[in-house]
Write a protein that holds these residues in place. Structure first.
Motif, PDB file in Angstrom:
ATOM      1  N   PRO A 136       0.810  -1.211   0.000  1.00 48.78           N
ATOM      2  CA  PRO A 136       0.000   0.000   0.000  1.00 48.78           C
ATOM      3  C   PRO A 136       0.852   1.273   0.000  1.00 48.78           C
ATOM      4  N   TYR A 137       0.164   2.419   0.015  1.00 47.64           N
ATOM      5  CA  TYR A 137       0.703   3.767   0.223  1.00 47.64           C
ATOM      6  C   TYR A 137       1.134   4.498  -1.047  1.00 47.64           C
ATOM      7  N   GLY A 138       1.099   3.857  -2.208  1.00 43.26           N
ATOM      8  CA  GLY A 138       1.324   4.576  -3.458  1.00 43.26           C
ATOM      9  C   GLY A 138       2.626   5.359  -3.474  1.00 43.26           C
ATOM     10  N   LEU A 139       2.530   6.646  -3.854  1.00 45.84           N
ATOM     11  CA  LEU A 139       3.731   7.466  -3.988  1.00 45.84           C
ATOM     12  C   LEU A 139       4.386   7.794  -2.656  1.00 45.84           C
ATOM     13  N   VAL A 140       3.701   7.588  -1.538  1.00 50.52           N
ATOM     14  CA  VAL A 140       4.370   7.786  -0.253  1.00 50.52           C
ATOM     15  C   VAL A 140       5.442   6.714  -0.065  1.00 50.52           C
ATOM     16  N   ARG A 141       5.190   5.513  -0.565  1.00 48.31           N
ATOM     17  CA  ARG A 141       6.205   4.451  -0.514  1.00 48.31           C
ATOM     18  C   ARG A 141       7.151   4.527  -1.706  1.00 48.31           C
ATOM     19  N   TYR A 142       6.608   4.830  -2.897  1.00 49.08           N
ATOM     20  CA  TYR A 142       7.407   4.706  -4.101  1.00 49.08           C
ATOM     21  C   TYR A 142       7.740   6.028  -4.796  1.00 49.08           C
ATOM     22  N   GLY A 143       7.419   7.157  -4.176  1.00 51.74           N
ATOM     23  CA  GLY A 143       7.718   8.439  -4.792  1.00 51.74           C
ATOM     24  C   GLY A 143       8.418   9.419  -3.880  1.00 51.74           C
ATOM     25  N   VAL A 144       8.198   9.308  -2.577  1.00 52.24           N
ATOM     26  CA  VAL A 144       8.876  10.186  -1.625  1.00 52.24           C
ATOM     27  C   VAL A 144      10.335   9.739  -1.504  1.00 52.24           C
ATOM     28  N   ALA A 145      11.243  10.691  -1.572  1.00 48.09           N
ATOM     29  CA  ALA A 145      12.671  10.365  -1.528  1.00 48.09           C
ATOM     30  C   ALA A 145      13.017   9.631  -0.230  1.00 48.09           C
ATOM     31  N   PRO A 146      13.937   8.659  -0.287  1.00 47.64           N
ATOM     32  CA  PRO A 146      14.254   7.858   0.898  1.00 47.64           C
ATOM     33  C   PRO A 146      14.851   8.654   2.039  1.00 47.64           C
ATOM     34  N   ASP A 147      15.450   9.808   1.746  1.00 48.20           N
ATOM     35  CA  ASP A 147      16.034  10.622   2.814  1.00 48.20           C
ATOM     36  C   ASP A 147      15.048  11.613   3.402  1.00 48.20           C
ATOM     37  N   HIS A 148      13.769  11.511   3.017  1.00 45.34           N
ATOM     38  CA  HIS A 148      12.720  12.359   3.574  1.00 45.34           C
ATOM     39  C   HIS A 148      11.880  11.550   4.561  1.00 45.34           C
ATOM     40  N   GLU A 149      12.500  11.187   5.665  1.00 46.69           N
ATOM     41  CA  GLU A 149      11.844  10.310   6.629  1.00 46.69           C
ATOM     42  C   GLU A 149      10.581  10.928   7.225  1.00 46.69           C
ATOM     43  N   LYS A 150      10.581  12.247   7.411  1.00 48.26           N
ATOM     44  CA  LYS A 150       9.411  12.878   8.017  1.00 48.26           C
ATOM     45  C   LYS A 150       8.186  12.740   7.125  1.00 48.26           C
ATOM     46  N   ILE A 151       8.372  12.934   5.806  1.00 46.14           N
ATOM     47  CA  ILE A 151       7.244  12.788   4.886  1.00 46.14           C
ATOM     48  C   ILE A 151       6.845  11.327   4.784  1.00 46.14           C
ATOM     49  N   LYS A 152       7.830  10.429   4.749  1.00 44.85           N
ATOM     50  CA  LYS A 152       7.521   9.009   4.657  1.00 44.85           C
ATOM     51  C   LYS A 152       6.758   8.511   5.883  1.00 44.85           C
ATOM     52  N   SER A 153       6.909   9.216   7.016  1.00 50.68           N
ATOM     53  CA  SER A 153       6.184   8.804   8.219  1.00 50.68           C
ATOM     54  C   SER A 153       4.673   8.981   8.068  1.00 50.68           C
ATOM     55  N   LEU A 154       4.248   9.661   6.994  1.00 54.11           N
ATOM     56  CA  LEU A 154       2.816   9.761   6.700  1.00 54.11           C
ATOM     57  C   LEU A 154       2.197   8.379   6.532  1.00 54.11           C
ATOM     58  N   GLN A 155       3.026   7.385   6.228  1.00 55.26           N
ATOM     59  CA  GLN A 155       2.514   6.023   6.122  1.00 55.26           C
ATOM     60  C   GLN A 155       1.785   5.599   7.389  1.00 55.26           C
TER      61      GLN A 155
END
Length: 470
Positions: free
Chosen positions: A40-59
């Motif tokens: 799951p999670y679409g572009l949050v998993r596969y589009g947010v840059a790996p060094d943007h942990e804060k945005i990825k935490s939206l998961q």
């Protein structure tokens, strides 16, 4: 009971599901969130840059919705491909909301665009984000010293930053092992981020832009001649807030570096000051260029050798015009980041000019008339615009239309068990326990590699991990 399918498990799909199950006007709405991927999670998993942990935490927020008692995640079910057509979905659900994003990138439309070494930033992002469609791609970073990124949005900034980072800065992230190895072996030392318009018209957010000046292993270089062409550069007070802040960041770099030649001073703190040149062979430099329009990708031996640009000038109406003056930048890699384009699933109507599905308040229009039970939300509804949060009001509008139509939709006869029907059509759905098994497998892979967590990059590996939940 109203049974709704939401196609797409990225932010727009999850926000749509949330809007449907958290309202009280229509009781007992059940939502299946479908995705062609087993994750799951679409572009949050596969589009947010790996060094943007804060945005990825939206998961974590999206996860809470997908674990709601009346929401069910069903992955590995490609809609519009093979058995699962839009018409068949309407046999299974009272309503279907398509939240499939905008998967295609825009092309430059110039000679040389198909040379080896000329790629879309979309493909590059998918590769370092471990998208299973991209796991077999290879980027010959160990044969390239200079790269050109064409674009002035957040994607352009992301790929520029990833190319300029030292490998030790990416080790704590979930970058897949093969991509991290390739980035560690990279010989790229110059990254040119080039825009056809000026700094006051950049589409990047200020936070993303500012990050370029904080990289410990890279400096930012600017050319005063580019900046002086922007009529708003000297006085940005009349610009919208985001654009004004962007100009202020760029002006700060130019002031600190004395940007006439794109050079500057060494930062006593240890890294490269904004505008500084790198140490030969060890450091990296990001060169921001403006008012240059690509007209040809140059090649040698079938590979990219550089890009030819035409100098542009503001046309007084918000755009630019060509000047007939040209400049070439040598490069072995070109990444285009000039926007996305929607691709509706086969069987849905489309607006070819906009790359969207025609709609009225989220209701899909066929021949100008609302199609009963079919809806859209997200980029496939409004086009590739806005940030993640923009999907919330968009999803709420579409959910409101579904709920307003609920009394009519509930009268439609649907199959008793959608998953049984999908399996009878040859599909192998991956449910939430399968996704949790993938998470455990990625954590185990990280431990085995001496890292925190590492993504599984290929279809076979993901489905094998998901199968371990059975």
């Amino acid at each position: 009971m109203l049974r709704v399918a939401v196609v797409g498990s990225g932010p727009s799909g999850v926000y749509t599901a949330q809007s449907l199950v958290e309202q009280t006007a229509v009781p007992d709405v059940r939502v299946h969130v479908l995705d062609r991927l087993p994750c799951p999670y679409g572009l949050v998993r596969y589009g947010v840059a790996p060094d943007h942990e804060k945005i990825k935490s939206l998961q974590n927020n999206l996860r809470a919705v997908l674990e709601h008692e009346r929401v069910r995640f069903i992955g590995n079910v490609p809609v519009g491909e093979g058995a699962l057509t839009p018409a068949r979905l309407l046999e299974l659900y009272h309503a279907v909301v398509y939240c499939v994003g905008a998967a295609r990138d825009r092309r430059l439309g110039i000679p040389g665009e198909d040379l080896t070494g000329s790629c879309s930033a979309t493909d590059f992002v998918a590769w370092y984000s471990a998208h299973p469609d991209a796991w077999a791609r290879r980027f010959a970073l160990d044969t390239v010293r200079s790269a050109v990124v064409v674009g002035a949005g957040n994607v352009a900034v992301d790929v520029t930053r990833i190319l300029a980072r030292a490998p030790e800065e990416l080790r704590p992230t979930d970058v897949p092992a093969a991509a991290l190895e390739a980035l560690a072996a990279s010989t790229v030392r110059e990254v040119h981020m080039v825009a056809r318009r000026g700094p006051s018209q950049g589409r990047f957010t200020t936070k993303e832009l500012r990050e370029l000046g904080t990289l410990p292993s890279a400096g930012v270089a600017l050319t005063e001649a580019d900046l002086a062409l922007d009529p708003a550069y000297g006085d940005p007070t009349g610009l919208p807030a985001v654009n004004r802040r962007n100009v202020e960041v760029i002006r700060g770099w130019a002031t600190s570096s004395g940007a006439e030649q794109g050079a500057g001073t060494r930062d006593p703190g240890g890294g490269h000051a904004p505008g500084a040149e790198p140490d030969p062979g060890t450091g990296r430099v990001i060169r921001l260029r403006f008012f240059l329009r690509p007209v040809e990708i140059l090649g040698a031996g079938g590979r990219v050798a550089g890009v030819r640009f035409e100098r542009t000038l503001p046309d007084g109406a918000g755009g630019v015009r060509g000047t007939g003056t040209y400049e070439e930048i040598a490069a072995g890699l070109v990444l285009r980041a000039v926007g996305y384009r929607g691709a509706p699933p086969e069987g849905l109507p489309s607006d070819p000019a906009r790359g969207t599905v025609p709609h009225a308040a989220g209701r899909v229009l066929r021949g100008g008339t609302p199609s009963p039970g079919e809806y859209v939300a997200g980029w496939i509804k409004r086009g590739p615009s806005g940030v993640i949060g923009t999907n919330r009001p968009c999803a709420k509008e579409t959910a409101a239309s579904v709920l307003a139509d609920a009394h009519l939709l509930a009268r439609r006869a649907v199959a008793p068990d959608p998953l049984d029907a999908m399996r009878s059509w040859g599909l192998r759905p991956v449910e939430w326990p399968g996704w949790l098994a993938i998470e455990r497998a990625e954590a185990a892979l990280g431990r085995a590699l001496g890292r925190d967590r590492v993504k599984i990059p290929d279809w076979e590996g993901l489905l094998a991990a998901a199968g371990s939940s059975a």
